[in-house]
Design a protein around this motif. Sequence first.
Motif, PDB file in Angstrom:
ATOM      1  N   GLY A   1       0.776  -1.229   0.000  1.00  0.00           N
ATOM      2  CA  GLY A   1       0.000   0.000   0.000  1.00  0.00           C
ATOM      3  C   GLY A   1       0.807   1.277   0.000  1.00  0.00           C
ATOM      4  N   HIS A   2       2.054   1.188   0.444  1.00  0.00           N
ATOM      5  CA  HIS A   2       2.873   2.394   0.591  1.00  0.00           C
ATOM      6  C   HIS A   2       4.324   2.047   0.306  1.00  0.00           C
ATOM      7  CE1 HIS A   2       4.919   5.498   3.424  1.00  0.00           C
ATOM      8  NE2 HIS A   2       4.660   6.090   2.271  1.00  0.00           N
ATOM      9  N   ILE A   3       5.002   2.871  -0.486  1.00  0.00           N
ATOM     10  CA  ILE A   3       6.405   2.678  -0.811  1.00  0.00           C
ATOM     11  C   ILE A   3       7.197   3.908  -0.382  1.00  0.00           C
ATOM     12  CG2 ILE A   3       8.090   2.467  -2.684  1.00  0.00           C
ATOM     13  CD1 ILE A   3       6.115   0.814  -4.229  1.00  0.00           C
ATOM     14  N   VAL A   4       8.306   3.667   0.294  1.00  0.00           N
ATOM     15  CA  VAL A   4       9.277   4.728   0.577  1.00  0.00           C
ATOM     16  C   VAL A   4      10.459   4.497  -0.353  1.00  0.00           C
ATOM     17  CG1 VAL A   4      10.869   5.717   2.256  1.00  0.00           C
ATOM     18  CG2 VAL A   4       8.563   5.042   2.965  1.00  0.00           C
ATOM     19  N   LYS A   5      10.708   5.440  -1.249  1.00  0.00           N
ATOM     20  CA  LYS A   5      11.778   5.304  -2.249  1.00  0.00           C
ATOM     21  C   LYS A   5      12.948   6.238  -1.951  1.00  0.00           C
ATOM     22  CE  LYS A   5      13.148   6.511  -6.916  1.00  0.00           C
ATOM     23  NZ  LYS A   5      14.369   5.679  -6.849  1.00  0.00           N
ATOM     24  N   ILE A   6      14.165   5.683  -2.056  1.00  0.00           N
ATOM     25  CA  ILE A   6      15.359   6.510  -2.013  1.00  0.00           C
ATOM     26  C   ILE A   6      15.629   7.035  -3.419  1.00  0.00           C
ATOM     27  CG2 ILE A   6      17.848   6.552  -1.635  1.00  0.00           C
ATOM     28  CD1 ILE A   6      16.306   6.422   0.936  1.00  0.00           C
ATOM     29  N   SER A   7      15.693   8.354  -3.541  1.00  0.00           N
ATOM     30  CA  SER A   7      15.901   8.995  -4.831  1.00  0.00           C
ATOM     31  C   SER A   7      17.165   9.849  -4.769  1.00  0.00           C
ATOM     32  CB  SER A   7      14.669   9.820  -5.200  1.00  0.00           C
ATOM     33  OG  SER A   7      14.763  10.341  -6.500  1.00  0.00           O
ATOM     34  N   ALA A   8      17.200  10.940  -5.507  1.00  0.00           N
ATOM     35  CA  ALA A   8      18.370  11.812  -5.574  1.00  0.00           C
ATOM     36  C   ALA A   8      17.928  13.264  -5.559  1.00  0.00           C
ATOM     37  CB  ALA A   8      19.179  11.520  -6.831  1.00  0.00           C
ATOM     38  N   PRO A   9      18.761  14.175  -5.037  1.00  0.00           N
ATOM     39  CA  PRO A   9      18.357  15.583  -4.929  1.00  0.00           C
ATOM     40  C   PRO A   9      17.994  16.218  -6.269  1.00  0.00           C
ATOM     41  CG  PRO A   9      20.297  15.166  -3.596  1.00  0.00           C
ATOM     42  CD  PRO A   9      20.078  13.936  -4.419  1.00  0.00           C
ATOM     43  N   ALA A  10      18.742  15.881  -7.324  1.00  0.00           N
ATOM     44  CA  ALA A  10      18.508  16.509  -8.631  1.00  0.00           C
ATOM     45  C   ALA A  10      17.682  15.606  -9.537  1.00  0.00           C
ATOM     46  CB  ALA A  10      19.833  16.855  -9.294  1.00  0.00           C
ATOM     47  N   ALA A  11      16.653  14.983  -8.973  1.00  0.00           N
ATOM     48  CA  ALA A  11      15.804  14.075  -9.752  1.00  0.00           C
ATOM     49  C   ALA A  11      14.854  14.886 -10.624  1.00  0.00           C
ATOM     50  CB  ALA A  11      15.028  13.155  -8.817  1.00  0.00           C
ATOM     51  N   GLU A  12      15.349  15.284 -11.794  1.00  0.00           N
ATOM     52  CA  GLU A  12      14.605  16.148 -12.708  1.00  0.00           C
ATOM     53  C   GLU A  12      14.737  15.589 -14.123  1.00  0.00           C
ATOM     54  OE1 GLU A  12      17.013  19.487 -12.088  1.00  0.00           O
ATOM     55  OE2 GLU A  12      16.332  19.843 -10.016  1.00  0.00           O
ATOM     56  N   PRO A  13      13.770  15.866 -14.986  1.00  0.00           N
ATOM     57  CA  PRO A  13      13.843  15.304 -16.345  1.00  0.00           C
ATOM     58  C   PRO A  13      15.017  15.823 -17.154  1.00  0.00           C
ATOM     59  CG  PRO A  13      12.054  16.892 -16.167  1.00  0.00           C
ATOM     60  CD  PRO A  13      12.540  16.639 -14.772  1.00  0.00           C
ATOM     61  N   ASP A  14      15.498  17.038 -16.838  1.00  0.00           N
ATOM     62  CA  ASP A  14      16.613  17.615 -17.578  1.00  0.00           C
ATOM     63  C   ASP A  14      17.864  17.738 -16.712  1.00  0.00           C
ATOM     64  OD1 ASP A  14      15.585  19.502 -15.888  1.00  0.00           O
ATOM     65  OD2 ASP A  14      15.603  21.151 -17.338  1.00  0.00           O
ATOM     66  N   SER A  15      17.965  16.930 -15.661  1.00  0.00           N
ATOM     67  CA  SER A  15      19.129  16.979 -14.780  1.00  0.00           C
ATOM     68  C   SER A  15      20.406  16.707 -15.560  1.00  0.00           C
ATOM     69  CB  SER A  15      18.981  15.944 -13.662  1.00  0.00           C
ATOM     70  OG  SER A  15      20.170  15.883 -12.879  1.00  0.00           O
ATOM     71  N   PRO A  16      21.503  17.399 -15.230  1.00  0.00           N
ATOM     72  CA  PRO A  16      22.780  17.106 -15.884  1.00  0.00           C
ATOM     73  C   PRO A  16      23.406  15.796 -15.414  1.00  0.00           C
ATOM     74  CG  PRO A  16      23.066  18.801 -14.213  1.00  0.00           C
ATOM     75  CD  PRO A  16      21.596  18.553 -14.318  1.00  0.00           C
ATOM     76  N   VAL A  17      22.781  15.160 -14.428  1.00  0.00           N
ATOM     77  CA  VAL A  17      23.280  13.887 -13.896  1.00  0.00           C
ATOM     78  C   VAL A  17      22.381  12.764 -14.423  1.00  0.00           C
ATOM     79  CG1 VAL A  17      23.772  12.556 -11.807  1.00  0.00           C
ATOM     80  CG2 VAL A  17      24.142  15.046 -11.838  1.00  0.00           C
TER      81      VAL A  17
END
Length: 289
Positions: free
Chosen positions: A98-114
């Motif tokens: 029912g619920h997910i906690v996901k580890i992501s990244a600070p610059a998680a953007e569609p046009d991120s340079p990373v």
Amino acid sequence: MIVVMGATGATGNALLRSLLALGTPVRALTRTPHRPIPGTTGAHQPPVEVQYADATDPHSLRTAFKGAGQLFLAMANSPAQVELETRVIDIAAHTGIGHIVKISAPAAEPDSPVAISRGHHAVEEHLRASGLSHTVLRPYAFMQNLLRLAPTVAQGVILGTMGDAPCNYIDCRDIGDVAAAALTRPDIAGGTYALTGPEAVAYPELASRLSTLTGNQIRYVNLTPDELRANLIHHARMPSWLAEHVTEIQQLAIARPETPNTTVTDILGRLPRTLDAFLHEQHAHFRRY
């Protein structure tokens, strides 16, 4: 029941310990169930349900998620991460999570340079589209990853391409505590949180602190991005995609100067662990080489 993926990793294991301290039912997933999971074998530890699961094996995921209500999703960065994490989300949705906690990244953007951060953005979007309740944690640089610098610290240098740009560091144990809050407190669940420690520290300052800690003179050598990438591939034996990732995130710290926030304190009601405390705790590791 809370399912913890990556229970042997730095963040997953920290979360596991936090949940055990809270007395929360937890199922630890690992690809090597025959090996003891750190922090779960003490004489006074409550029993932990350990189960085999591999993100490349859908059947193992369906079995591991059966009967559980929440999932902690943290996987090592890799070129296959988007494919694997979206598969995990889909199977979780079909097995009753029912619920997910996901580890992501600070610059998680569609046009991120990373590139890895663009992947995290794609997974976040897939998670939103799944209809599942979810919490996204976006921690900055793990203090635990500084242990990888030990071989070059022993040679008296830290190599990088950040100049004097400050970098946010956070202890994985604080990430684990925040994840535990997101899994056990309705007032925290459902948000997106950028996580930092209490200060941002540049590589020259880190070299100075390690000099004091080790009693040896450590200096920071600033390389061009191409020089750092080549060094990581040829001397640190990193795969090319990982060397590219390290170079990209260091260049991002220059383009977007990093400053600490108060999110950990706001959620946990205490200050996050300091970089100095972590370095002193690990002083033997930096003196080992």
